[in-house]
Design a protein around this motif. Structure first.
Motif, PDB file in Angstrom:
ATOM      1  N   HIS A  91      20.617 -40.864 -25.169  1.00 13.24           N
ATOM      2  CA  HIS A  91      20.093 -39.808 -24.304  1.00 13.24           C
ATOM      3  C   HIS A  91      19.168 -40.460 -23.278  1.00 13.24           C
ATOM      4  N   LYS A  93      16.417 -40.197 -20.290  1.00 11.38           N
ATOM      5  CA  LYS A  93      15.381 -39.273 -19.824  1.00 11.38           C
ATOM      6  C   LYS A  93      14.961 -39.644 -18.404  1.00 11.38           C
ATOM      7  N   ASP A 100       8.959 -31.650 -18.791  1.00 10.78           N
ATOM      8  CA  ASP A 100      10.122 -31.958 -19.622  1.00 10.78           C
ATOM      9  C   ASP A 100      10.902 -33.132 -19.033  1.00 10.78           C
ATOM     10  N   HIS A 101      10.913 -34.250 -19.756  1.00 10.17           N
ATOM     11  CA  HIS A 101      11.647 -35.435 -19.294  1.00 10.17           C
ATOM     12  C   HIS A 101      13.054 -35.508 -19.876  1.00 10.17           C
ATOM     13  N   THR A 102      13.398 -34.566 -20.762  1.00 12.34           N
ATOM     14  CA  THR A 102      14.663 -34.671 -21.496  1.00 12.34           C
ATOM     15  C   THR A 102      15.858 -34.150 -20.725  1.00 12.34           C
ATOM     16  N   LYS A 103      15.604 -33.317 -19.698  1.00 13.66           N
ATOM     17  CA  LYS A 103      16.727 -32.714 -18.980  1.00 13.66           C
ATOM     18  C   LYS A 103      16.304 -32.361 -17.562  1.00 13.66           C
ATOM     19  N   ILE A 131      14.231 -44.285 -20.058  1.00 15.42           N
ATOM     20  CA  ILE A 131      13.616 -43.292 -19.171  1.00 15.42           C
ATOM     21  C   ILE A 131      13.469 -43.934 -17.797  1.00 15.42           C
TER      22      ILE A 131
END
Length: 151
Positions: A91, A93, A100-103, A131
């Motif tokens: 995943h 980032k 929110d860095h995930t999406k 990231i």
């Protein structure tokens, strides 16, 4: 527009595309075909898919499908569209100045914004990063209010 991009409705399809996309960024748009923001994003993704095809694959995930709810919950998808990036099943980032860095939440304003983001993720991934910093100026990053349930 979304007929050009593959739509995933089963957990097994999502699992296998994450597992089988090697040495490319996998872009998964979580949303629904009937939503206007999703339609705008799908248009941007369709127009960009060929240009990024050497280093990225794009697929759509139907969040209304019962079978993919495990991913909707895992990635805490409360706003649509939400776009999640992977590289070699990791995943990826992105720090875009939001909480929110995930999406990526919301649509990209234009085709070039999407291409720039995917290129930045690809370059970072090739250097072993999980990231990366968002290459877009703050005014081209969608703003949204974080809503907390039961507050």
């Amino acid at each position: 527009m979304s007929y050009v991009l593959r739509t995933l409705t089963k957990k097994q399809e999502v699992d296998s595309i994450i597992r089988d996309t090697i040495d490319k960024v996998l872009v998964l748009r979580f949303g629904r075909a009937s939503d206007s923001a999703c339609l705008h994003l799908d248009d941007v993704l369709c127009k960009s898919a060929r240009e990024v095809s050497k280093f990225a694959s794009v697929a759509l995930v139907d969040i209304d499908s019962e079978d993919v709810q495990v991913y909707v919950k895992y990635f805490d998808i409360t706003f649509i569209p939400s776009t999640i990036f992977f590289f070699n099943a990791h995943h990826m980032k992105m720090d875009s100045g939001t909480a929110d860095h995930t999406k990526w939440v919301g649509a990209f304003h234009q085709k070039q914004d999407f291409i720039d983001v995917v290129e930045a993720i690809f370059r970072g991934a090739m250097k072993g990063k999980l990231i990366v910093n968002c290459p877009l100026p703050p005014e081209r990053i969608p703003k949204y209010q974080l809503l907390y349930k039961d507050v």
